[in-house]
Design an enzyme around this catalytic site. Structure first.
Site, PDB file in Angstrom:
ATOM      1  CB  ILE A  23     -63.288 -71.178  43.965  1.00 41.24           C
ATOM      2  CG1 ILE A  23     -64.612 -71.957  43.954  1.00 41.24           C
ATOM      3  CG2 ILE A  23     -62.099 -72.113  44.046  1.00 41.24           C
ATOM      4  CD1 ILE A  23     -64.850 -72.782  42.696  1.00 41.24           C
ATOM      5  NE  ARG A  47     -66.462 -58.749  46.738  1.00 41.68           N
ATOM      6  CZ  ARG A  47     -67.362 -59.558  46.166  1.00 41.68           C
ATOM      7  NH1 ARG A  47     -68.245 -59.065  45.330  1.00 41.68           N
ATOM      8  NH2 ARG A  47     -67.401 -60.843  46.457  1.00 41.68           N
ATOM      9  CG  ASP A  68     -58.940 -57.616  31.857  1.00 43.34           C
ATOM     10  OD1 ASP A  68     -59.067 -58.863  31.833  1.00 43.34           O
ATOM     11  OD2 ASP A  68     -59.657 -56.849  31.190  1.00 43.34           O
ATOM     12  CB  SER A 146     -60.653 -78.049  35.050  1.00 44.01           C
ATOM     13  OG  SER A 146     -61.338 -78.403  33.886  1.00 44.01           O
ATOM     14  CE1 TYR A 160     -66.682 -71.883  32.874  1.00 42.75           C
ATOM     15  CE2 TYR A 160     -67.767 -74.020  32.957  1.00 42.75           C
ATOM     16  CZ  TYR A 160     -67.017 -73.026  33.569  1.00 42.75           C
ATOM     17  OH  TYR A 160     -66.597 -73.192  34.877  1.00 42.75           O
ATOM     18  CE  LYS A 164     -63.222 -73.173  33.886  1.00 44.08           C
ATOM     19  NZ  LYS A 164     -62.190 -72.612  34.780  1.00 44.08           N
TER      20      LYS A 164
HETATM   21  N1  LIG Z   1     -68.749 -72.217  41.186  1.00 45.99           N
HETATM   22  C1  LIG Z   1     -68.803 -73.355  40.518  1.00 45.99           C
HETATM   23  O1  LIG Z   1     -69.734 -74.166  40.697  1.00 45.99           O
HETATM   24  C2  LIG Z   1     -67.739 -73.693  39.526  1.00 45.99           C
HETATM   25  C3  LIG Z   1     -67.888 -74.893  38.817  1.00 45.99           C
HETATM   26  C4  LIG Z   1     -66.904 -75.251  37.911  1.00 45.99           C
HETATM   27  C5  LIG Z   1     -65.793 -74.451  37.744  1.00 45.99           C
HETATM   28  N2  LIG Z   1     -65.685 -73.283  38.420  1.00 45.99           N
HETATM   29  C6  LIG Z   1     -64.509 -72.443  38.168  1.00 45.99           C
HETATM   30  O2  LIG Z   1     -63.994 -71.953  39.380  1.00 45.99           O
HETATM   31  C7  LIG Z   1     -63.259 -70.743  39.122  1.00 45.99           C
HETATM   32  C8  LIG Z   1     -63.659 -69.694  40.132  1.00 45.99           C
HETATM   33  O3  LIG Z   1     -65.007 -69.325  39.925  1.00 45.99           O
HETATM   34  P1  LIG Z   1     -66.029 -69.018  41.113  1.00 45.99           P
HETATM   35  O4  LIG Z   1     -67.072 -70.055  41.084  1.00 45.99           O
HETATM   36  O5  LIG Z   1     -65.293 -68.771  42.365  1.00 45.99           O
HETATM   37  O6  LIG Z   1     -66.747 -67.675  40.558  1.00 45.99           O
HETATM   38  P2  LIG Z   1     -66.478 -66.117  40.878  1.00 45.99           P
HETATM   39  O7  LIG Z   1     -66.812 -65.822  42.282  1.00 45.99           O
HETATM   40  O8  LIG Z   1     -67.217 -65.389  39.797  1.00 45.99           O
HETATM   41  O9  LIG Z   1     -64.914 -65.969  40.694  1.00 45.99           O
HETATM   42  C9  LIG Z   1     -64.290 -65.740  39.451  1.00 45.99           C
HETATM   43  C10 LIG Z   1     -63.011 -64.994  39.713  1.00 45.99           C
HETATM   44  O10 LIG Z   1     -62.321 -64.813  38.470  1.00 45.99           O
HETATM   45  C11 LIG Z   1     -61.966 -63.434  38.362  1.00 45.99           C
HETATM   46  N3  LIG Z   1     -61.886 -63.023  36.962  1.00 45.99           N
HETATM   47  C12 LIG Z   1     -62.811 -63.198  35.984  1.00 45.99           C
HETATM   48  N4  LIG Z   1     -62.383 -62.637  34.839  1.00 45.99           N
HETATM   49  C13 LIG Z   1     -61.166 -62.098  35.100  1.00 45.99           C
HETATM   50  C14 LIG Z   1     -60.237 -61.365  34.323  1.00 45.99           C
HETATM   51  N5  LIG Z   1     -60.450 -61.061  33.030  1.00 45.99           N
HETATM   52  N6  LIG Z   1     -59.093 -60.953  34.910  1.00 45.99           N
HETATM   53  C15 LIG Z   1     -58.847 -61.227  36.215  1.00 45.99           C
HETATM   54  N7  LIG Z   1     -59.688 -61.922  37.008  1.00 45.99           N
HETATM   55  C16 LIG Z   1     -60.842 -62.341  36.445  1.00 45.99           C
HETATM   56  C17 LIG Z   1     -63.084 -62.683  39.114  1.00 45.99           C
HETATM   57  O11 LIG Z   1     -62.630 -61.423  39.584  1.00 45.99           O
HETATM   58  P3  LIG Z   1     -62.991 -59.989  38.954  1.00 45.99           P
HETATM   59  O12 LIG Z   1     -64.403 -60.057  38.450  1.00 45.99           O
HETATM   60  O13 LIG Z   1     -62.809 -59.086  40.137  1.00 45.99           O
HETATM   61  O14 LIG Z   1     -61.991 -59.773  37.883  1.00 45.99           O
HETATM   62  C18 LIG Z   1     -63.274 -63.608  40.309  1.00 45.99           C
HETATM   63  O15 LIG Z   1     -62.324 -63.348  41.306  1.00 45.99           O
HETATM   64  C19 LIG Z   1     -63.574 -70.369  37.673  1.00 45.99           C
HETATM   65  O16 LIG Z   1     -62.494 -70.755  36.833  1.00 45.99           O
HETATM   66  C20 LIG Z   1     -64.795 -71.198  37.344  1.00 45.99           C
HETATM   67  O17 LIG Z   1     -64.911 -71.476  35.973  1.00 45.99           O
HETATM   68  C21 LIG Z   1     -66.635 -72.885  39.313  1.00 45.99           C
END
Ligand SMILES: NC(=O)c1ccc[n+]([C@@H]2O[C@H](COP(=O)([O-])OP(=O)(O)OC[C@H]3O[C@@H](n4cnc5c(N)ncnc54)[C@H](OP(=O)(O)O)[C@@H]3O)[C@@H](O)[C@H]2O)c1
Length: 264
Positions: A23, A47, A68, A146, A160, A164
């Site tokens: 996202i 990335r 981080d 969220s 989790y 949120k």
């Molecule tokens: N996909 C869904 O269905 C869904 C549903 C509800 C909510 N969300 C929320 O949407 C947001 C984005 O998630 P996504 O679905 O796009 O998954 P994702 O592809 O795993 O993205 C998560 C991002 O957060 C970064 N991140 C994680 N821990 C970090 C840290 N300690 N420091 C800095 N960056 C960090 C990761 O980068 P690095 O690993 O490179 O650090 C990555 O860029 C999240 O808050 C997630 O909870 C997603």
């Protein structure tokens, strides 16, 4: 402020956390395509560099920082560098997050603390660090990503969900605190979006058979919500009705969720 229509993204400076994939990466490209200078951060440098190159194809002054966000001092440093190196911040997108899909009987306090640190304390810390600056801008936005888990309390994800839900409550109270300023707050509630969140190791499988939506659907919905000046957006939008149904009948919702898990 009551939802201001027509937020013009072009020329704005936008800080997006967690933009190395999913996202955050898609939103970063979306802002850059619309003419915003983006500042992106995450831990995976390779990335992040790929995403930055795609953003710089639209706006060459875009920047990235390897950070981080679980480390409070790195959050503080990010806030200062973003203001300095982007020449200000008009939009803060708190998107970085980690999953924690684990049955409550297998949860340990350290995992809970990590989820709260990354998903709640870090975006709050970054927001507080940037708030005086955001308030000084002619028009600013805070977009907090969220989850539907915040309102639906998804089973198997108690910690989790709580991280949120905390972010949601903070965001809504902040929106009212800032009502008379030019800073507006948008809370985004993704449902199931096709990202790497579901491939993070040490997590249980997802407890639904629902097909995930493409990330582009979420990007479209977020820009539409910014344009309409609304304070929340569910993706897909029908999750908002499920959340309302749950709020109206919590006993029935919990029994229904348990039955769904038993029978699937
Ligand atoms: N996909 C869904 O269905 C869904 C549903 C509800 C909510 N969300 C929320 O949407 C947001 C984005 O998630 P996504 O679905 O796009 O998954 P994702 O592809 O795993 O993205 C998560 C991002 O957060 C970064 N991140 C994680 N821990 C970090 C840290 N300690 N420091 C800095 N960056 C960090 C990761 O980068 P690095 O690993 O490179 O650090 C990555 O860029 C999240 O808050 C997630 O909870 C997603």
């Amino acid at each position: 402020m009551i939802g201001t229509m027509g937020f013009d993204v072009a020329g704005k400076r936008v800080l997006i956390t967690g933009a190395s994939s999913g996202i955050g990466a898609a939103l970063a490209e979306g802002f850059a395509e619309r003419g915003a200078t983006v500042g992106i951060c995450a831990r995976r440098a390779d990335r992040l560099a790929d995403v930055l190159a795609r953003c710089q194809a639209h706006v060459p002054t875009s920047r990235s920082w390897v950070v981080d966000l679980a480390e409070p001092e790195q959050v503080d440093r990010l806030a200062a560098r973003a203001v300095d190196e982007l020449g200000g911040v008009d939009v803060l997108v708190n998107n970085a997050g980690i999953p924690l899909r684990r049955h409550v009987t297998r949860l340990d306090p350290a995992a809970v603390e990590r989820a709260i640190a990354v998903n709640y304390l870090s975006p709050v810390r970054l927001t507080l660090a940037l708030l005086p600056h955001l308030i000084s801008r002619p028009s600013a936005r805070i977009v907090n990503v969220s989850s539907i888990s915040a309102t639906l309390s998804s089973p198997g994800e108690a910690a989790y969900d709580a991280s949120k839900a905390a972010l949601t409550a903070f965001s809504e109270a902040m929106a009212v605190d800032l009502w008379e300023t030019a800073v507006e707050v948008l809370v985004v509630y993704p449902g199931l979006i096709d990202t790497e969140l579901f491939a993070v190791p040490d997590n249980d499988p997802v407890a639904t058979d629902m097909a995930p939506l493409p990330v582009g659907d979420l990007v479209t919905a977020v820009f539409d919500a910014l344009d309409r000046g609304t304070h929340q957006v569910y993706v897909p939008d029908w999750f908002q009705e499920i959340a309302a149904g749950k709020a109206a009948n919590v006993d029935g919702y919990l029994a229904g969720a348990a039955q769904y898990l038993r029978e699937r």
